[in-house]
Scaffold this motif. Sequence first.
Motif, PDB file in Angstrom:
ATOM      1  N   PRO A 192       0.453  -1.104  -0.224  1.00 18.64           N
ATOM      2  CA  PRO A 192      -0.406   0.366   0.153  1.00 18.64           C
ATOM      3  C   PRO A 192       0.698   1.010   0.005  1.00 18.64           C
ATOM      4  N   SER A 193       2.338   1.065   0.803  1.00 17.81           N
ATOM      5  CA  SER A 193       2.827   2.853   0.661  1.00 17.81           C
ATOM      6  C   SER A 193       3.613   2.727  -0.561  1.00 17.81           C
ATOM      7  N   GLN A 194       3.754   1.368  -1.538  1.00 16.61           N
ATOM      8  CA  GLN A 194       4.328   2.147  -2.815  1.00 16.61           C
ATOM      9  C   GLN A 194       3.000   2.849  -3.446  1.00 16.61           C
ATOM     10  N   ILE A 195       2.007   2.475  -3.553  1.00 14.73           N
ATOM     11  CA  ILE A 195       0.337   2.421  -4.399  1.00 14.73           C
ATOM     12  C   ILE A 195       0.744   4.251  -3.580  1.00 14.73           C
ATOM     13  N   GLU A 196       0.989   4.343  -1.941  1.00 11.67           N
ATOM     14  CA  GLU A 196       0.861   6.003  -1.655  1.00 11.67           C
ATOM     15  C   GLU A 196       1.576   6.557  -2.215  1.00 11.67           C
ATOM     16  N   ALA A 197       2.786   6.398  -3.136  1.00 11.58           N
ATOM     17  CA  ALA A 197       4.092   7.161  -2.706  1.00 11.58           C
ATOM     18  C   ALA A 197       3.502   7.337  -4.282  1.00 11.58           C
ATOM     19  N   VAL A 198       2.807   6.617  -5.166  1.00  9.14           N
ATOM     20  CA  VAL A 198       1.967   7.287  -6.723  1.00  9.14           C
ATOM     21  C   VAL A 198       1.126   8.568  -6.475  1.00  9.14           C
ATOM     22  N   LEU A 199       0.658   8.212  -5.035  1.00  7.87           N
ATOM     23  CA  LEU A 199      -0.486   9.281  -5.283  1.00  7.87           C
ATOM     24  C   LEU A 199       0.230  10.961  -4.178  1.00  7.87           C
ATOM     25  N   VAL A 200       1.186  10.744  -3.600  1.00 10.62           N
ATOM     26  CA  VAL A 200       1.202  11.677  -3.209  1.00 10.62           C
ATOM     27  C   VAL A 200       1.931  12.825  -4.052  1.00 10.62           C
ATOM     28  N   GLY A 201       1.495  13.706  -4.361  1.00  9.48           N
ATOM     29  CA  GLY A 201       2.665  15.074  -4.530  1.00  9.48           C
ATOM     30  C   GLY A 201       1.589  15.696  -6.272  1.00  9.48           C
ATOM     31  N   ILE A 202       0.573  14.227  -6.157  1.00 15.94           N
ATOM     32  CA  ILE A 202      -0.084  14.507  -7.588  1.00 15.94           C
ATOM     33  C   ILE A 202      -1.531  15.525  -6.824  1.00 15.94           C
ATOM     34  N   ASP A 203      -1.202  17.048  -7.285  1.00 13.34           N
ATOM     35  CA  ASP A 203      -1.860  18.130  -6.943  1.00 13.34           C
ATOM     36  C   ASP A 203      -3.825  17.473  -7.490  1.00 13.34           C
ATOM     37  N   GLY A 204      -4.776  18.278  -6.227  1.00  4.39           N
ATOM     38  CA  GLY A 204      -6.379  17.532  -5.801  1.00  4.39           C
ATOM     39  C   GLY A 204      -5.775  16.561  -5.553  1.00  4.39           C
ATOM     40  N   LEU A 205      -5.392  15.359  -5.324  1.00  5.10           N
ATOM     41  CA  LEU A 205      -5.426  14.656  -4.135  1.00  5.10           C
ATOM     42  C   LEU A 205      -5.469  14.876  -2.963  1.00  5.10           C
ATOM     43  N   GLU A 206      -6.331  14.130  -2.323  1.00  8.55           N
ATOM     44  CA  GLU A 206      -6.010  14.558  -0.666  1.00  8.55           C
ATOM     45  C   GLU A 206      -5.329  12.724  -0.431  1.00  8.55           C
ATOM     46  N   PRO A 207      -4.855  13.118   1.064  1.00  9.25           N
ATOM     47  CA  PRO A 207      -3.759  11.665   1.370  1.00  9.25           C
ATOM     48  C   PRO A 207      -4.991  10.395   2.103  1.00  9.25           C
ATOM     49  N   TYR A 208      -6.107  10.095   2.042  1.00 12.20           N
ATOM     50  CA  TYR A 208      -7.278   9.480   2.093  1.00 12.20           C
ATOM     51  C   TYR A 208      -7.308   8.799   0.624  1.00 12.20           C
ATOM     52  N   TYR A 209      -7.064   7.225   1.018  1.00 15.03           N
ATOM     53  CA  TYR A 209      -7.382   6.551  -0.418  1.00 15.03           C
ATOM     54  C   TYR A 209      -7.772   4.763   0.613  1.00 15.03           C
ATOM     55  N   GLN A 210      -8.311   4.418  -0.249  1.00 11.87           N
ATOM     56  CA  GLN A 210      -8.719   2.567  -0.024  1.00 11.87           C
ATOM     57  C   GLN A 210      -8.903   2.026  -1.190  1.00 11.87           C
ATOM     58  N   LEU A 211      -7.566   1.259  -1.092  1.00 14.35           N
ATOM     59  CA  LEU A 211      -7.710  -0.286  -1.520  1.00 14.35           C
ATOM     60  C   LEU A 211      -8.398  -1.219  -1.217  1.00 14.35           C
TER      61      LEU A 211
END
Length: 435
Positions: A340-359
């Motif tokens: 999950p942390s690798q998916i998170e690493a892809v998500l962070v830093g993308i403008d317009g997204l919050e750091p809340y996710y679910q797989l």
Amino acid sequence: MIYNEEFETLPREALEALQLKRLRQVVARVYHTVNFYKKSFDKAGVSPDDLRTLNDLQRFPFTVKQDLRDNYPFGLFAVPMSNVVRLHASSGTTGASTVVGYTKHDIEIWTELVGRCFVAAGLTKNDIIHNAYGYGLFTGGLGAHYGAEKIGASVIPMSGGNTKRQIMILQDFGPTAICCTPSYALNLAEQGRAMGVDMRALKLRVGIFGAEPWSEKMRGEIEKALNLTALNIYGLSEIMGPGVAMECSEERNGMHIYEDNFLVETIDPQTGEVLPPGTEGEIVFTTLTKEAFPLIRYRTRDIARLNLTPCRCGRTHYRLERIVGRSDDMLIIRGVNVFPSQIEAVLVGIDGLEPYYQLIVDREGTLDTLEVQVEVTEKQFAGADEIKVIQRLEKSLIKDMKDYLGITAKVKLVEPKSIQRSFGKANRVIDKRKI
Ligand code: DLL
């Protein structure tokens, strides 16, 4: 048949004497060549001279995946790069990926061990082996390929994907054995049937399946669908790749660990305490013969039990029973390992997204599916071209997931504050698969 009668049937006492000799050598070598081990042994107050019996290994510190990441890419190699002839790696963004190296001698040993696996499966030079493990940075494809050639079989270097083409080759070339993940075997069977092919009438007689967890129930389904004998193969890139352990065709009940090359321990994943062999726990390996990338007490995070009873096939090596789970959050999706942390690493830093996710992991038919749900920011959500922007974001996330991690995921961007907040350790994964 046994590939290496001498080493695979060594009486326990002789095997342990060999293990101790090799263990002392490898521990001394890493201490003097790899800075990480020098520091970690010194910190734990142990030195290679403390190793007088195999039990003395318990005083040495574990090595964990994070140590590999901290030393990315080549920091744990015990030989100069000029002696490294091959690299493999797990997927992941820089630093989250783990990299392994092999000398010429390491490749020779790996090749022999996979050769041992194929012979244990009852294969000979008269077999044609359809190898559908992925070729590339993943160890499955090339690992199985070299072993198949070693025993003189004819290998079809099919790699993964292109299912229709695979089914055509299965019909036209008439392979007698197939190597792939168990879920892909079921997928091939299903697609073949949909194409009107009688998948039970192919020439396949043996399947060598691994790289992901599977069950006796799945064994039964695959055997029925493809009319072959299904055997379990285990391995992990850090320790070598496929061929660390393999079921024999005589008993098909647990995978013989090539203990002349790998020392195995079982530990309590919570406390790290060594458990008596035969107890369920986390499997820990020390490599005894590897040159480029030796590992001391590597925590696999795989939960299983050793079977110590003698086997009808004559091999004296202990058997590893089915992997029943993991002591970390690593997921295996269509044979690809992902945290999950690798998916998170892809998500962070993308403008317009919050750091809340679910797989959300599930299985549709025979294939694993992954849906990544991520919250968009209020600003994004309230924007004028909201739908267009969201669709563009979803598309680019799907592409990033494929490019960095090699996984095919659905992405669903959801309203701000719609993902349940946790009050302790976030539970980000919902795994609905029943294997
Ligand atoms: O999966 C190597 C391999 C390739 C093994 C082909 C067998 C066949 P990694 O990608 O590093 O290496 O993933 C290793 O996969 O720690 C287990 O969690 C899981 N795994 C591998 N084999 C089995 C198996 C390859 N037979 C991780 N049963 C390991 C259950 C398995 N899990």
